[in-house]
Design an enzyme around this catalytic site. Structure first.
Site, short mmCIF file in Angstrom:
data_model
loop_
_atom_site.label_atom_id
_atom_site.label_comp_id
_atom_site.label_asym_id
_atom_site.label_seq_id
_atom_site.Cartn_x
_atom_site.Cartn_y
_atom_site.Cartn_z
CG HIS A 74 34.06 40.93 50.18
ND1 HIS A 74 32.85 40.42 49.79
CD2 HIS A 74 34.89 39.88 50.33
CE1 HIS A 74 32.93 39.09 49.72
NE2 HIS A 74 34.16 38.74 50.04
CG HIS A 128 39.03 37.79 49.28
ND1 HIS A 128 38.92 37.65 50.63
CD2 HIS A 128 37.78 37.58 48.79
CE1 HIS A 128 37.67 37.36 50.96
NE2 HIS A 128 36.94 37.31 49.85
CB CYS A 130 30.20 36.53 51.05
SG CYS A 130 31.52 36.12 52.19
CG HIS A 170 44.41 45.58 40.71
ND1 HIS A 170 45.45 44.71 41.00
CD2 HIS A 170 44.52 46.58 41.61
CE1 HIS A 170 46.14 45.18 42.02
NE2 HIS A 170 45.58 46.31 42.41
CG HIS A 209 34.37 37.48 45.56
ND1 HIS A 209 34.28 36.11 45.70
CD2 HIS A 209 34.57 37.95 46.81
CE1 HIS A 209 34.39 35.79 46.98
NE2 HIS A 209 34.58 36.88 47.67
CD GLU A 227 37.34 34.01 49.18
OE1 GLU A 227 36.82 33.84 48.06
OE2 GLU A 227 36.69 33.90 50.23
ZN LIG Z 1 35.02 36.92 49.60
#
Ligand SMILES: [Zn+2]
Length: 146
Positions: free
Chosen positions: A41, A43, A37, A78, A27, A129
């Site tokens: 990237h 998670h 952010c 994914h 995201h 997260e």
């Molecule tokens: Zn993030």
């Protein structure tokens, strides 16, 4: 995180079911204040859903565990969260922040639960997260359904 204890949600339903799941997703948060952010990237999201109700279905279930997993992990695993139509870059309430991800998961799950004859309620969504940060979303009013 799997096999951890989660914050308790208060309700007066007789049955409470909790489902853990995880998915890997990318995201980015399209806002100047999002800092790093703003870059795409990824998670591994750990989710815990809490579903409650007073009535079981014909098979003796409050809700089918596997279907809950399909609705959430099945949809997001994914993927780039920003690509999903439930998120958009116009409105901060729809940016894929942890808070919004938790609320959107609630909305998806409750939309499905509303189709069930025994009318269970999603009363809490826990979204971890990172190893050090998580969000808990609880709908403002947990209405007794059915
Ligand atoms: Zn993030």
């Amino acid at each position: 995180m799997l096999q951890q204890m989660y914050p308790q949600v208060f309700h007066d339903y007789e049955y409470e079911l909790n489902k853990d799941m995880q998915f890997a997703a990318a995201h980015f948060v399209p806002h100047p204040e999002a800092g790093k952010c703003r870059q795409v990237h990824g998670h591994t999201y750990f989710i815990n859903l809490t579903v409650a109700g007073d009535t079981l279905d014909e098979a003796g279930f409050l809700v089918n565990f596997a279907l809950l997993k399909k609705i959430v992990s099945g949809q997001f695993d994914h993927t780039l969260l920003n690509d999903h139509s439930i998120f958009n870059e116009e409105n901060p309430n729809d940016f894929p922040t942890t808070e919004v991800v938790a609320r959107k998961i609630y909305e998806l799950v409750q939309e499905y639960l509303d189709t069930l004859p025994n009318k269970p309620s999603c009363v809490q969504v826990f979204v971890r997260e990172t190893p050090t940060s998580y969000v808990v979303y609880r709908p403002k009013k947990v209405k007794k359904r059915g």
